[in-house]
Design a protein around this motif. Structure first.
Motif, mmCIF file in Angstrom:
data_model
loop_
_atom_site.group_PDB
_atom_site.id
_atom_site.type_symbol
_atom_site.label_atom_id
_atom_site.label_comp_id
_atom_site.label_asym_id
_atom_site.label_seq_id
_atom_site.Cartn_x
_atom_site.Cartn_y
_atom_site.Cartn_z
ATOM 1 N N GLN A 1 -3.484 13.937 -4.060
ATOM 2 C CA GLN A 1 -2.988 13.569 -2.941
ATOM 3 C C GLN A 1 -2.465 12.167 -3.059
ATOM 4 O OE1 GLN A 1 -5.358 13.923 0.737
ATOM 5 N NE2 GLN A 1 -4.111 12.867 1.937
ATOM 6 N N VAL A 2 -1.075 11.842 -2.292
ATOM 7 C CA VAL A 2 -0.598 10.342 -2.473
ATOM 8 C C VAL A 2 -1.378 9.643 -1.856
ATOM 9 C CG1 VAL A 2 1.498 9.266 -1.774
ATOM 10 C CG2 VAL A 2 1.572 11.783 -2.690
ATOM 11 N N GLN A 3 -1.768 8.432 -2.340
ATOM 12 C CA GLN A 3 -2.558 7.456 -1.717
ATOM 13 C C GLN A 3 -1.185 5.986 -1.502
ATOM 14 O OE1 GLN A 3 -5.644 6.726 -4.780
ATOM 15 N NE2 GLN A 3 -6.859 7.643 -3.272
ATOM 16 N N LEU A 4 -1.463 5.710 -0.231
ATOM 17 C CA LEU A 4 -0.413 4.482 0.156
ATOM 18 C C LEU A 4 -1.329 3.268 0.085
ATOM 19 C CD1 LEU A 4 1.249 6.184 3.351
ATOM 20 C CD2 LEU A 4 1.748 6.136 1.021
ATOM 21 N N VAL A 5 -0.508 2.118 -0.227
ATOM 22 C CA VAL A 5 -1.078 1.003 -0.534
ATOM 23 C C VAL A 5 -0.213 0.034 0.133
ATOM 24 C CG1 VAL A 5 -1.868 -0.851 -2.271
ATOM 25 C CG2 VAL A 5 -1.892 1.590 -2.635
ATOM 26 N N GLU A 6 -0.889 -0.812 0.945
ATOM 27 C CA GLU A 6 -0.058 -1.904 1.736
ATOM 28 C C GLU A 6 -0.343 -3.129 1.039
ATOM 29 O OE1 GLU A 6 -1.733 0.906 5.157
ATOM 30 O OE2 GLU A 6 -2.611 -0.062 3.310
ATOM 31 N N SER A 7 0.694 -4.075 1.196
ATOM 32 C CA SER A 7 0.423 -5.547 0.658
ATOM 33 C C SER A 7 1.330 -6.478 1.655
ATOM 34 C CB SER A 7 0.773 -5.599 -0.733
ATOM 35 O OG SER A 7 2.329 -5.360 -0.818
ATOM 36 N N GLY A 8 1.164 -7.918 1.383
ATOM 37 C CA GLY A 8 1.827 -8.852 2.075
ATOM 38 C C GLY A 8 1.265 -9.394 3.270
ATOM 39 N N GLY A 9 0.124 -9.005 3.580
ATOM 40 C CA GLY A 9 -0.670 -9.767 4.771
ATOM 41 C C GLY A 9 -1.170 -10.676 4.393
ATOM 42 N N GLY A 10 -1.906 -11.352 5.570
ATOM 43 C CA GLY A 10 -2.477 -12.994 5.314
ATOM 44 C C GLY A 10 -2.475 -13.714 6.487
ATOM 45 N N LEU A 11 -2.932 -14.911 6.375
ATOM 46 C CA LEU A 11 -2.662 -15.805 7.336
ATOM 47 C C LEU A 11 -1.270 -16.439 7.410
ATOM 48 C CD1 LEU A 11 -4.345 -17.441 9.667
ATOM 49 C CD2 LEU A 11 -4.774 -19.182 7.865
ATOM 50 N N VAL A 12 -0.843 -16.286 8.860
ATOM 51 C CA VAL A 12 0.622 -16.877 8.948
ATOM 52 C C VAL A 12 0.704 -17.696 10.090
ATOM 53 C CG1 VAL A 12 3.041 -16.183 9.375
ATOM 54 C CG2 VAL A 12 1.623 -14.717 8.020
ATOM 55 N N GLN A 13 1.319 -18.630 10.159
ATOM 56 C CA GLN A 13 1.470 -19.523 11.389
ATOM 57 C C GLN A 13 2.394 -18.979 12.394
ATOM 58 O OE1 GLN A 13 3.059 -23.447 10.062
ATOM 59 N NE2 GLN A 13 0.836 -24.059 9.589
ATOM 60 N N THR A 14 2.244 -19.302 13.598
ATOM 61 C CA THR A 14 3.203 -18.868 14.567
ATOM 62 C C THR A 14 4.526 -19.123 14.282
ATOM 63 O OG1 THR A 14 1.533 -18.984 16.226
ATOM 64 C CG2 THR A 14 3.941 -19.249 17.026
ATOM 65 N N GLY A 15 5.551 -18.188 14.309
ATOM 66 C CA GLY A 15 6.879 -18.282 14.033
ATOM 67 C C GLY A 15 7.193 -17.788 12.589
ATOM 68 N N GLY A 16 5.967 -17.634 11.929
ATOM 69 C CA GLY A 16 6.221 -17.213 10.401
ATOM 70 C C GLY A 16 7.041 -15.671 10.329
ATOM 71 N N SER A 17 7.101 -15.404 9.080
ATOM 72 C CA SER A 17 8.121 -14.358 8.663
ATOM 73 C C SER A 17 7.546 -13.731 7.573
ATOM 74 C CB SER A 17 9.589 -14.687 8.315
ATOM 75 O OG SER A 17 10.090 -15.311 9.579
ATOM 76 N N PRO A 18 6.483 -13.092 7.469
ATOM 77 C CA PRO A 18 5.950 -12.351 6.436
ATOM 78 C C PRO A 18 6.804 -10.998 6.281
ATOM 79 C CG PRO A 18 4.369 -12.175 8.041
ATOM 80 C CD PRO A 18 5.495 -12.920 8.834
ATOM 81 N N ARG A 19 6.659 -10.558 5.026
ATOM 82 C CA ARG A 19 6.938 -9.277 4.598
ATOM 83 C C ARG A 19 6.036 -8.268 4.201
ATOM 84 N NH1 ARG A 19 12.284 -7.449 3.690
ATOM 85 N NH2 ARG A 19 12.632 -5.551 2.656
ATOM 86 N N LEU A 20 5.918 -7.092 4.862
ATOM 87 C CA LEU A 20 4.730 -6.188 4.523
ATOM 88 C C LEU A 20 5.354 -5.053 3.476
ATOM 89 C CD1 LEU A 20 2.713 -5.748 7.618
ATOM 90 C CD2 LEU A 20 2.524 -7.488 6.013
#
Length: 123
Positions: free
Chosen positions: A1-20
């Motif tokens: 079965q295909v397993q999905l793996v997320e990345s890119g999270g963390g602590l961000v300040q208000t107004g920040g622009s992370p990419r998951l």
């Protein structure tokens, strides 16, 4: 079965622009799947964030995002992304990617789910 793996999270300040990002483990392809992002905040139910067709040609978003988030899919790299802009403390949640046969906001459309990545927005 295909397993999905997320990345890119963390602590961000208000107004920040992370990419998951979300990829399939063990070299599986995501090219044939419609995909989506959902999130779950502490004490709240899981909610739809965004979805995209298998080809990447169509997408849909939850109303709360108001053009702050962009979902994209690179079938060549077998990667799903969520660009988040202008983050607010209320965006704090665990973000999950999902894959399935049907595109849309219904979690029941998706058969495969990742473990989630925590995004915490500090005020």
């Amino acid at each position: 079965q295909v397993q999905l793996v997320e990345s890119g999270g963390g602590l961000v300040q208000t107004g920040g622009s992370p990419r998951l990002s979300c990829r399939a483990a063990s070299g599986h392809t995501l090219a044939n799947f419609a995909m989506g992002w959902f999130r779950q905040a502490p004490g709240k139910e899981r909610e739809f964030v965004a979805s995209i067709t298998w080809s990447g040609g169509g997408s849909g978003y939850a109303d709360f995002m108001k053009d702050r988030f962009t979902i994209s899919k690179d079938n060549g790299k077998s990667t799903l992304s969520l660009q988040m802009n202008s983050l607010k403390p209320e965006d704090t949640a665990v973000y999950y990617c999902a894959a399935g046969a049907r595109y849309g906001k219904d979690a029941g459309n998706y058969d495969l789910w990742g473990q989630g990545t925590q995004v915490t927005v500090s005020s």
